[in-house]
Write an enzyme that holds these catalytic residues in place. Structure first.
Site, short mmCIF file in Angstrom:
data_model
loop_
_atom_site.label_atom_id
_atom_site.label_comp_id
_atom_site.label_asym_id
_atom_site.label_seq_id
_atom_site.Cartn_x
_atom_site.Cartn_y
_atom_site.Cartn_z
N PRO A 15 0.83 -1.22 0.00
CA PRO A 15 0.00 0.00 0.00
C PRO A 15 0.86 1.26 0.00
O PRO A 15 1.83 1.35 0.73
CB PRO A 15 -0.81 -0.11 1.29
CG PRO A 15 -0.09 -1.09 2.14
CD PRO A 15 0.67 -1.99 1.23
N GLU A 16 0.49 2.20 -0.83
CA GLU A 16 1.17 3.49 -0.84
C GLU A 16 0.28 4.50 -0.11
O GLU A 16 -0.83 4.19 0.31
CB GLU A 16 1.45 3.93 -2.29
CG GLU A 16 2.47 3.01 -2.96
CD GLU A 16 3.67 3.77 -3.55
OE1 GLU A 16 3.94 4.91 -3.13
OE2 GLU A 16 4.32 3.20 -4.43
#
Ligand SMILES: [Zn+2]
Length: 279
Positions: free
Chosen positions: A2-3
């Protein structure tokens, strides 16, 4: 992995599920994630009310009543899922269960267990080791061209590498470093120290825009930031250059013959860019 935009979308989902709710019971189904959970983790959370769900870089910062804060990181595969009654069976990778006073459960699931959770006195959050050295928040009011320029001025590394350094700007991963440089028209190979003045202003603006656009796309693809599976935050987003090696460039329409999107490796990570548009 996840960014920042996904973490922000998870945060919005957790605001809806947890903020203002009392934690009737918390269950830790194993003693550790990436690191051991702090002592008496579940007991210390039980009975507290969630006062705020914030975020710093890719860390979720959950304020609780009576001066305690939960810090959580999703790592590579961590996810939160929200379920109302009737509650489905537990998944083998559900590791921490938060039961709220409205009968819902928020479950933290992490197959690879690179995520972590910790508890810290709310007064000490700013000094928490993993947060203390972070650069400015890219969506915060303090992140401007001059601020970015100052942080880059002594750096000899390529700008792409500098953007991944969390002390320069917090929370930028490989995908959004590529996308922001493309949008700003800056070569990923350019020496970081030379990104000054108007160029730094353009880059700061581009970073803000790519993150804001991705958060908006995530929010609209997940109604109420939640899928029917209960899952918060992960979404498919299309990128201008990331993972598009050999495709025509959407910036200058250069095709493969003239260049198109190229891939190079910098500090062991793939960089995608257009050599014509980005200088
Ligand atoms: Zn191009």
């Amino acid at each position: 992995m996840p960014e920042l935009p996904e973490v922000e979308t998870v945060r919005l989902g957790l605001v809806a599920a947890l903020q203002g709710r009392r934690l009737l019971r918390v269950r830790a189904l194993r003693p550790d994630l990436r690191f051991p959970l702090p002592g008496k983790f579940a007991e210390r959370l039980k009975g507290r009310t969630v006062t705020a769900v914030g975020r710093r870089a890719k860390f979720l910062v959950v304020g609780l009543s009576d001066g305690l804060t939960l810090i959580a990181h999703l790592g590579m595969s961590g996810r939160f899922r929200v379920f109302a009654t009737p509650l489905p069976d537990l998944d083998p990778h559900d590791h921490v269960i938060f039961e709220t006073d409205d009968g819902a459960e928020v479950r933290f699931n992490d197959q690879r267990r690179f995520g972590f959770m910790d508890l810290v006195a709310t007064a000490d959050v700013a000094n928490y080791p993993m947060l203390a050295k972070l650069g400015p928040e890219p969506l915060g009011p303090d992140f401007t061209g001059p601020v970015l320029a100052r942080r880059l001025k002594d750096r000899q590394a390529p700008i792409k590498a500098a953007l991944l350094d969390q002390t320069v700007v917090a929370g930028i991963g490989n995908i959004y470093a590529c996308e922001a440089l493309f949008r700003a028209g800056i070569s990923p190979k350019r020496r970081a120290a030379t990104v000054q003045g108007g160029r730094a202003g353009k880059l700061a603006r581009a970073i803000r825009e790519v993150l804001t656009d991705a958060i908006a796309a995530g929010g609209s693809s997940l109604r109420d930031h939640r899928r029917p599976s209960g899952e918060l935050g992960y979404f498919q987003h299309s990128f201008a250059v990331y993972d598009r090696e050999g495709e025509p460039c959407p910036g200058c329409a250069c095709d493969r013959a003239k260049g198109g999107i190229r891939r190079i490796v910098q500090s062991g990570r793939s960089t995608f860019y257009c050599a014509l548009k980005q200088r």
